[in-house]
Design a protein around this motif. Structure first.
Motif, PDB file in Angstrom:
ATOM      1  N   MET A 156      23.726   6.029  13.426  1.00 21.22           N
ATOM      2  CA  MET A 156      25.160   6.301  13.311  1.00 21.22           C
ATOM      3  C   MET A 156      25.920   5.707  14.495  1.00 21.22           C
ATOM      4  N   ALA A 157      25.321   5.744  15.698  1.00 26.15           N
ATOM      5  CA  ALA A 157      25.971   5.126  16.864  1.00 26.15           C
ATOM      6  C   ALA A 157      26.112   3.622  16.653  1.00 26.15           C
ATOM      7  N   VAL A 158      25.072   2.992  16.122  1.00 28.39           N
ATOM      8  CA  VAL A 158      25.135   1.548  15.841  1.00 28.39           C
ATOM      9  C   VAL A 158      26.242   1.267  14.832  1.00 28.39           C
ATOM     10  N   GLN A 159      26.330   2.095  13.795  1.00 30.90           N
ATOM     11  CA  GLN A 159      27.374   1.895  12.790  1.00 30.90           C
ATOM     12  C   GLN A 159      28.757   2.026  13.421  1.00 30.90           C
ATOM     13  N   ALA A 160      28.963   3.046  14.254  1.00 25.25           N
ATOM     14  CA  ALA A 160      30.272   3.261  14.882  1.00 25.25           C
ATOM     15  C   ALA A 160      30.637   2.115  15.816  1.00 25.25           C
ATOM     16  N   LEU A 161      29.650   1.613  16.543  1.00 26.42           N
ATOM     17  CA  LEU A 161      29.908   0.561  17.534  1.00 26.42           C
ATOM     18  C   LEU A 161      29.999  -0.833  16.916  1.00 26.42           C
ATOM     19  N   SER A 162      29.447  -1.018  15.726  1.00 26.51           N
ATOM     20  CA  SER A 162      29.327  -2.363  15.145  1.00 26.51           C
ATOM     21  C   SER A 162      30.659  -3.092  14.996  1.00 26.51           C
ATOM     22  N   THR A 163      31.721  -2.356  14.764  1.00 28.95           N
ATOM     23  CA  THR A 163      33.048  -2.975  14.637  1.00 28.95           C
ATOM     24  C   THR A 163      33.494  -3.625  15.947  1.00 28.95           C
ATOM     25  N   TYR A 164      32.907  -3.184  17.053  1.00 30.25           N
ATOM     26  CA  TYR A 164      33.337  -3.613  18.388  1.00 30.25           C
ATOM     27  C   TYR A 164      32.288  -4.479  19.087  1.00 30.25           C
ATOM     28  N   LYS A 165      31.412  -5.093  18.302  1.00 29.63           N
ATOM     29  CA  LYS A 165      30.312  -5.875  18.877  1.00 29.63           C
ATOM     30  C   LYS A 165      30.765  -7.149  19.587  1.00 29.63           C
ATOM     31  N   ASN A 166      32.052  -7.490  19.469  1.00 31.60           N
ATOM     32  CA  ASN A 166      32.559  -8.647  20.209  1.00 31.60           C
ATOM     33  C   ASN A 166      32.651  -8.348  21.706  1.00 31.60           C
ATOM     34  N   ARG A 167      32.588  -7.065  22.074  1.00 34.66           N
ATOM     35  CA  ARG A 167      32.530  -6.676  23.479  1.00 34.66           C
ATOM     36  C   ARG A 167      31.089  -6.809  23.958  1.00 34.66           C
ATOM     37  N   ALA A 168      30.880  -7.470  25.080  1.00 35.29           N
ATOM     38  CA  ALA A 168      29.526  -7.717  25.588  1.00 35.29           C
ATOM     39  C   ALA A 168      28.769  -6.413  25.838  1.00 35.29           C
ATOM     40  N   ASP A 169      29.442  -5.405  26.397  1.00 33.30           N
ATOM     41  CA  ASP A 169      28.755  -4.143  26.681  1.00 33.30           C
ATOM     42  C   ASP A 169      28.348  -3.422  25.397  1.00 33.30           C
ATOM     43  N   VAL A 170      29.171  -3.529  24.378  1.00 38.19           N
ATOM     44  CA  VAL A 170      28.842  -2.904  23.096  1.00 38.19           C
ATOM     45  C   VAL A 170      27.686  -3.650  22.430  1.00 38.19           C
ATOM     46  N   GLN A 171      27.715  -4.976  22.432  1.00 41.41           N
ATOM     47  CA  GLN A 171      26.630  -5.750  21.827  1.00 41.41           C
ATOM     48  C   GLN A 171      25.303  -5.446  22.518  1.00 41.41           C
ATOM     49  N   ALA A 172      25.324  -5.334  23.852  1.00 44.19           N
ATOM     50  CA  ALA A 172      24.100  -5.011  24.591  1.00 44.19           C
ATOM     51  C   ALA A 172      23.582  -3.626  24.196  1.00 44.19           C
ATOM     52  N   ALA A 173      24.476  -2.665  24.038  1.00 38.00           N
ATOM     53  CA  ALA A 173      24.080  -1.313  23.634  1.00 38.00           C
ATOM     54  C   ALA A 173      23.508  -1.307  22.219  1.00 38.00           C
ATOM     55  N   ILE A 174      24.130  -2.070  21.326  1.00 33.68           N
ATOM     56  CA  ILE A 174      23.623  -2.171  19.953  1.00 33.68           C
ATOM     57  C   ILE A 174      22.222  -2.774  19.952  1.00 33.68           C
ATOM     58  N   ASN A 175      22.016  -3.825  20.717  1.00 34.05           N
ATOM     59  CA  ASN A 175      20.689  -4.461  20.775  1.00 34.05           C
ATOM     60  C   ASN A 175      19.629  -3.478  21.249  1.00 34.05           C
ATOM     61  N   LYS A 176      19.936  -2.699  22.297  1.00 37.35           N
ATOM     62  CA  LYS A 176      18.990  -1.687  22.795  1.00 37.35           C
ATOM     63  C   LYS A 176      18.719  -0.630  21.731  1.00 37.35           C
ATOM     64  N   ALA A 177      19.760  -0.217  21.033  1.00 37.91           N
ATOM     65  CA  ALA A 177      19.614   0.802  19.994  1.00 37.91           C
ATOM     66  C   ALA A 177      18.759   0.289  18.836  1.00 37.91           C
ATOM     67  N   LEU A 178      18.955  -0.970  18.460  1.00 39.82           N
ATOM     68  CA  LEU A 178      18.148  -1.550  17.378  1.00 39.82           C
ATOM     69  C   LEU A 178      16.684  -1.650  17.799  1.00 39.82           C
ATOM     70  N   ASP A 179      16.444  -2.003  19.070  1.00 36.54           N
ATOM     71  CA  ASP A 179      15.066  -2.019  19.579  1.00 36.54           C
ATOM     72  C   ASP A 179      14.458  -0.622  19.510  1.00 36.54           C
ATOM     73  N   ALA A 180      15.245   0.400  19.845  1.00 36.64           N
ATOM     74  CA  ALA A 180      14.759   1.781  19.769  1.00 36.64           C
ATOM     75  C   ALA A 180      14.428   2.156  18.329  1.00 36.64           C
ATOM     76  N   LEU A 181      15.266   1.725  17.380  1.00 39.11           N
ATOM     77  CA  LEU A 181      14.997   2.027  15.971  1.00 39.11           C
ATOM     78  C   LEU A 181      13.721   1.363  15.481  1.00 39.11           C
ATOM     79  N   VAL A 182      13.468   0.157  15.944  1.00 36.94           N
ATOM     80  CA  VAL A 182      12.222  -0.533  15.577  1.00 36.94           C
ATOM     81  C   VAL A 182      11.022   0.292  16.044  1.00 36.94           C
ATOM     82  N   LYS A 183      11.095   0.810  17.268  1.00 37.40           N
ATOM     83  CA  LYS A 183       9.985   1.603  17.819  1.00 37.40           C
ATOM     84  C   LYS A 183       9.820   2.940  17.116  1.00 37.40           C
ATOM     85  N   LEU A 184      10.909   3.481  16.591  1.00 40.42           N
ATOM     86  CA  LEU A 184      10.871   4.777  15.907  1.00 40.42           C
ATOM     87  C   LEU A 184      10.413   4.671  14.454  1.00 40.42           C
TER      88      LEU A 184
END
Length: 195
Positions: A156-184
């Motif tokens: 849900m955090a990835v979904q909420a942030l996805s609209t704002y992925k043009n921001r470098a800090d948001v894209q970095a957070a999304i990438n970390k979250a996606l890596d966490a989802l892969v591990k889960l």
């Protein structure tokens, strides 16, 4: 199709509280019975009027959930029986009181119809984004509580942030979250949340 049939059967006269069904059916483009969404809207308006526009005093995800349902069926949440449900999300402290899911769902709801937050609001998209980013866990995920990522909250955090992925800090957070989802993710592709 079977799940959609179940939802219509479980909520033949949909009203406030049936929003997840309404969202799922509308977004899934399921062929609902005639006037199904109009019945939901009519019932919702009656309930909103009865509650004088106050769906809950503390759980502001109630407003986000209703806004999402209204957006899914093409209805404007700024005038529901004369009440502006979007303005309930103008107060940052009330939105975040319930926990991380508050700003997550508020962002998703606001973006579902591109609702404006006026400059006079005590909340902003940037404020909610910063709050969500500040709650990212060391493992890259997000959770309502604790120090380990929960796949539901992370998704849900990835979904909420996805609209704002043009921001470098948001894209970095999304990438970390996606890596966490892969591990889960389980070997069969499944996820487990809350047991």
């Amino acid at each position: 199709k079977t799940a959609s049939q179940y939802m219509v059967k479980a909520a033949p006269n949909p009203t406030f509280g049936d929003e997840w069904f309404i969202i799922s059916l509308a977004r899934g483009e399921y062929s609902v019975p005639a006037n199904y969404y109009e019945t939901y809207y009519k019932n919702l308006v009656q309930e909103v009027k009865k509650l004088e526009g106050n769906l809950h005093s503390r759980k502001y995800t109630e407003y986000s959930r209703v806004i999402l349902a209204l957006s899914a069926i093409g209805k404007d949440a700024t005038n529901v029986g004369g009440y502006n449900l979007v303005e309930k999300l103008y107060d940052f402290d009330k939105v975040v009181w319930q926990g991380l899911n508050g700003p997550i769902f508020a962002l998703i709801a606001l973006d579902s119809w591109d609702y404006d937050l006026p400059k006079t609001a005590k909340n902003s998209r940037d404020k909610m984004i910063e709050h969500i980013l500040s709650k990212q866990l060391a493992d890259g995920g997000f959770a309502l509580s604790g120090t380990k990522a929960d796949p539901d909250m992370t998704g849900m955090a990835v979904q909420a942030l996805s609209t704002y992925k043009n921001r470098a800090d948001v894209q970095a957070a999304i990438n970390k979250a996606l890596d966490a989802l892969v591990k889960l993710q389980g070997k069969d592709g499944s996820y487990q949340s809350w047991g």
